[in-house]
Structure formats: structure tokens, C-alpha cells
Design an enzyme around this catalytic site. Structure first.
Site, mmCIF file in Angstrom:
data_model
loop_
_atom_site.group_PDB
_atom_site.id
_atom_site.type_symbol
_atom_site.label_atom_id
_atom_site.label_comp_id
_atom_site.label_asym_id
_atom_site.label_seq_id
_atom_site.Cartn_x
_atom_site.Cartn_y
_atom_site.Cartn_z
ATOM 1 N N LYS A 123 19.907 24.434 52.549
ATOM 2 C CA LYS A 123 20.880 23.799 53.438
ATOM 3 C C LYS A 123 20.243 23.386 54.778
ATOM 4 O O LYS A 123 19.116 23.708 55.054
ATOM 5 C CB LYS A 123 22.062 24.759 53.663
ATOM 6 C CG LYS A 123 22.746 25.160 52.352
ATOM 7 C CD LYS A 123 23.290 23.969 51.586
ATOM 8 C CE LYS A 123 24.078 24.335 50.339
ATOM 9 N NZ LYS A 123 23.270 24.739 49.188
HETATM 10 C C1 LIG Z 1 28.420 21.988 47.002
HETATM 11 C C2 LIG Z 1 28.070 23.456 46.939
HETATM 12 N N1 LIG Z 1 29.072 24.352 46.854
HETATM 13 C C3 LIG Z 1 28.824 25.668 46.822
HETATM 14 C C4 LIG Z 1 27.544 26.162 46.861
HETATM 15 C C5 LIG Z 1 27.345 27.634 46.798
HETATM 16 O O1 LIG Z 1 26.756 28.133 47.964
HETATM 17 P P1 LIG Z 1 26.182 29.624 48.002
HETATM 18 O O2 LIG Z 1 24.875 29.578 47.247
HETATM 19 O O3 LIG Z 1 25.993 29.931 49.440
HETATM 20 O O4 LIG Z 1 27.171 30.481 47.341
HETATM 21 C C6 LIG Z 1 26.466 25.278 46.940
HETATM 22 C C7 LIG Z 1 25.097 25.792 46.968
HETATM 23 O O5 LIG Z 1 24.124 25.160 46.698
HETATM 24 C C8 LIG Z 1 26.744 23.877 46.970
HETATM 25 O O6 LIG Z 1 25.748 22.981 47.060
#
Ligand SMILES: Cc1ncc(COP(=O)(O)O)c(C=O)c1O
Length: 397
Positions: A199
Site C-alpha cells: 500500500k
Molecule cells: C481492495 C483490497 N481490499 C482489501 C484488502 C485486504 O487488506 P488486508 O491485507 O490489510 O487485510 C486488500 C489488500 O491487498 C485490497 O487490495
């Protein structure tokens, strides 16, 4: 937020073996020193003073009433669903072209994800398709701000009013982006951010729950703290904490919070770098688009671009069957390019409960979309190499 005098942007040198990576975090000695300070203090657990400071800084930055740090965006979303009372027998509408962890969260609370198509321009949920999918079981619509680009929030908020359902925001990729001047993640019932290593700002793994609803945040706070009122105890509001609700353990370690605090200080600088790179890519790739070799996201309205965080850049490869060849040939030139989400309704688990037929734009994105290197450490020279390689690979010279 005014960066303090310690702001340090000299990156820790990458060990990439000459490969131009599709994404890469920017760390400097500031993060190393921050982690060392936490280690020295011995206070490495979760929901500590640094985490609470980051929550305040984020809330101020986003103009949100409450922000809570959690162990991931997925956990923030799952806790939010639980806090809203979404569960067995309920349906949550979401785009098929999105990350499976968010569909898992819906299943984990006992509800059913209902997959709909995305709109072709920016691959965000199609509000018309969402409208068609509403039933009396629908409790929420998940607006996934794909690549950090805002969903059509006005149209989704109209559905909220018409059907009295909740609009939830997957702002995992969207820190630094706005919609009509409001930070993404702050517009719906609640939003979730991710600080996973891909990110724009990163603390390894980690996420945030963002809301304007204080009572909802209080419920999520209980859930993330094992169903206890430990947060109230830490703030001196109760003498001891008790188990008072069904919860889980979703707190973020102080080690990660300390990294996140340093990253947050750099957010504007890192976003500005991405913006410069993103706009230059668009300029340099337009000729390939004009010759029908790829398709860029349209970026039609300048005011949308001004509030965009350039989380990543994707292109649709032409002709449709060529994407994997192009990725392989870029990799042979030491340039990482990747596919992205599968269409969830076509995946082995999604097929078991999807009843909506084919979703052409989600399927096309899963087959044709390619992410190209874009991160704050990308040099102009490396960007030039990427563009030259794309010309070679797509036009055969
Ligand atoms: C669009 C989207 N939603 C949710 C997530 C989930 O994030 P996390 O890995 O912090 O749970 C990601 C992670 O890459 C994502 O790109």
C-alpha cells in the site's frame, strides 16, 4: 499535518537484483529508529500509546470522528460487519472484481456475498448492477475503491436512501484519495484502510476502521479487544476490564504503530511522487493507446485526478489474449508486471453460491488487466525502461 524535524526520506537501499518491482514500500532510518525505541521500551503489545496517537493523527487527517487501528483491513471490515449486526440470512453486495479476503469476512460473520459487475472505466462497482441485486435480505453494499479511485458514491448513497441499507467502503488502497473533497473511507457507514506492504503507506500488515459514528466505533473497539472494555481501562475510564461481548483479537502491535506513525508523516510526499510518476506514465503511454495496443483508465475529469492517490497503474492489454505473453516478456527484461484480482464469481468457492450469471467487465479485467511498476521509489530512468519495454513488447520492435 506538519512533518516534524525528524522527517527522513533517505530510503533504505532496495535489494531487488536489478528487477524493477511493481510495488515497493519506502522505509528510511526513521522507521528503524522508531522500532528500536519501542523495543527498548519493552511495550510491544497492542492498543498502546503510539497506536492511540496514530489513531488521532489519522482521524484528523481524514476528518473522521473515529479511527481504530486493527491487525488488517480485512479484520477491520469483519469487525465492522459484526458491529452492524450483519450475520446469518443477510446479504452483502460487492463487486466480483475485488479481493477475496473481503468476501471471506462476509462469510465469516455468516452472511452471503452477492457478486455484481464493475463499471468498465475504473472497475469500481456498477451502481446499476448493485441496484438490480438488492433483495429484502440485502444489508449492505461494499464500495471497493479500486486502485484508490473513488466509486460512484453519489449513486451508491442514493441506493442507501432508497433501500435503507449501509454503504461500506473498502478503502484498502485509497489512503490519500478523496471524493468531492472528502477522504475515501469517511463517506459510508464505515471504511477500512490497509497498511499491507503493497500500500501507499505500510506497516507490514495492518489496517484501520474509520467512521463518523462514535457508537459503532465503540462496538468495534470491544470486538478488537477480545470482547472486553480494555480500551476504556487503558484510558482510565474503568478500574478494571471485563469480558462483555463476543469479540476477537485484532489489535495492532506498538511496533507496527511506530512504523505507521513515521509513514503517515511522509504520506503527502510519497503521494506527490506517485502522482508525478502516474501522470508521466499516462502521457508516455497515450500513443500506445491511440494505436490500439493497450487501454488506460480514462482519467477524464481533472478534479478527480487532483484528489487521486495513484495507488497503482493498470492497463488493459490488447488484444485480450495477449496479457500473459506481455507479462512474461516484461519479466524477461527484469520488469515486474502482474495480474490482479480474479473474478470472484468464477473462482472455485465463488461458483458455489454465485447466481447472477456472467459479469463481463469483471471477467475481462481478470483476463486482461496488467499492473505496471508504480511506487514512490521508482526513478524516471526505470520508468523510461518500463515504457520502452512496453513499446517493444506490444509493438514487436
Ligand atoms: C481492495 C483490497 N481490499 C482489501 C484488502 C485486504 O487488506 P488486508 O491485507 O490489510 O487485510 C486488500 C489488500 O491487498 C485490497 O487490495
Amino acid at each position: 499535518m506538519t512533518p516534524g524535524p525528524r522527517l527522513d526520506l533517505v530510503p533504505i537501499p532496495p535489494s531487488t537484483n536489478g528487477v524493477i518491482r511493481v510495488s515497493r514500500p519506502t522505509f528510511s532510518s526513521a522507521e528503524v529508529r522508531a522500532v528500536a525505541r519501542v523495543l527498548a521500551s519493552g511495550e510491544v503489545g497492542g492498543n498502546g500509546p503510539i497506536g492511540r496517537e496514530v489513531e488521532r493523527l489519522l482521524a484528523k487527517r481524514l476528518n473522521a470522528r473515529r479511527v481504530l487501528l486493527l491487525s488488517s483491513c480485512t479484520h477491520a471490515y469483519q469487525a465492522g460487519l459484526q458491529a452492524l449486526g450483519i450475520g446469518k440470512g443477510d446479504e452483502v453486495i460487492m463487486p466480483s472484481f475485488s479481493y477475496m479476503s473481503m468476501a471471506n469476512a462476509v462469510l465469516n460473520v455468516g452472511a452471503r456475498p452477492v457478486f455484481v459487475d464493475v463499471e468498465p472505466d475504473h472497475l469500481t462497482i456498477d451502481p446499476v448492477a448493485a441496484n438490480r441485486a438488492v433483495t429484502r435480505r440485502t444489508k449492505a453494499i461494499l464500495a471497493v475503491h479500486y486502485a484508490g479511485y473513488p466509486c460512484q458514491m453519489d449513486a451508491l448513497l442514493a441506493l442507501k436512501r432508497r433501500y435503507e441499507l449501509a454503504i461500506l467502503e473498502d478503502a484498502a488502497q485509497a489512503i490519500g484519495s478523496t471524493y468531492r473533497g472528502r477522504a475515501l473511507g469517511t463517506i459510508g457507514e464505515f471504511g477500512c484502510l490497509s497498511f499491507h506492504q503493497t500500500k501507499n503507506i505500510v506497516c507490514g500488515e495492518g489496517g484501520a476502521f474509520v467512521t463518523q459514528r462514535v457508537a459503532l466505533a465503540d462496538r468495534v473497539d470491544l470486538i478488537r479487544e477480545k470482547g472486553t472494555n480494555r480500551s476504556a481501562f487503558l484510558r482510565g475510564k474503568v478500574g478494571r476490564y471485563e469480558w462483555i461481548a463476543q469479540g476477537d483479537n485484532y489489535v495492532l502491535s506498538e511496533l507496527q504503530a511506530a512504523i505507521l506513525r513515521e509513514q503517515l508523516l511522509k504520506l503527502d510526499i510519497l503521494t506527490a511522487r506517485r502522482r508525478r510518476l502516474g501522470l508521466r506514465y499516462v502521457r508516455w503511454l497515450r500513443p500506445l493507446e491511440q494505436r490500439g495496443r493497450l487501454r488506460l483508465p480514462p482519467f477524464r475529469r481533472p478534479e478527480e485526478i487532483a484528489g487521486y492517490n495513484w495507488h497503482f497503474l493498470y492497463v488493459m492489454v490488447e488484444p485480450p489474449g495477449d496479457r500473459n505473453r506481455v507479462i512474461a516478456q516484461l519479466r524477461a527484461r527484469n520488469i515486474e508486471a502482474t495480474t490482479h484480482f480474479p473474478a470472484l464469481h468464477c473462482s472455485p468457492l465463488g461458483r458455489q453460491f454465485h447466481r447472477g450469471g456472467s459479469l463481463p467487465y469483471a471477467e475481462a479485467a481478470a483476463k486482461r488487466l496488467m499492473r505496471i511498476p508504480l511506487h514512490a521509489e521508482l526513478s524516471v530512468r526505470d520508468q523510461q525502461r518500463v515504457v520502452e519495454a512496453l513499446h517493444e513488447v506490444l509493438e514487436g520492435h
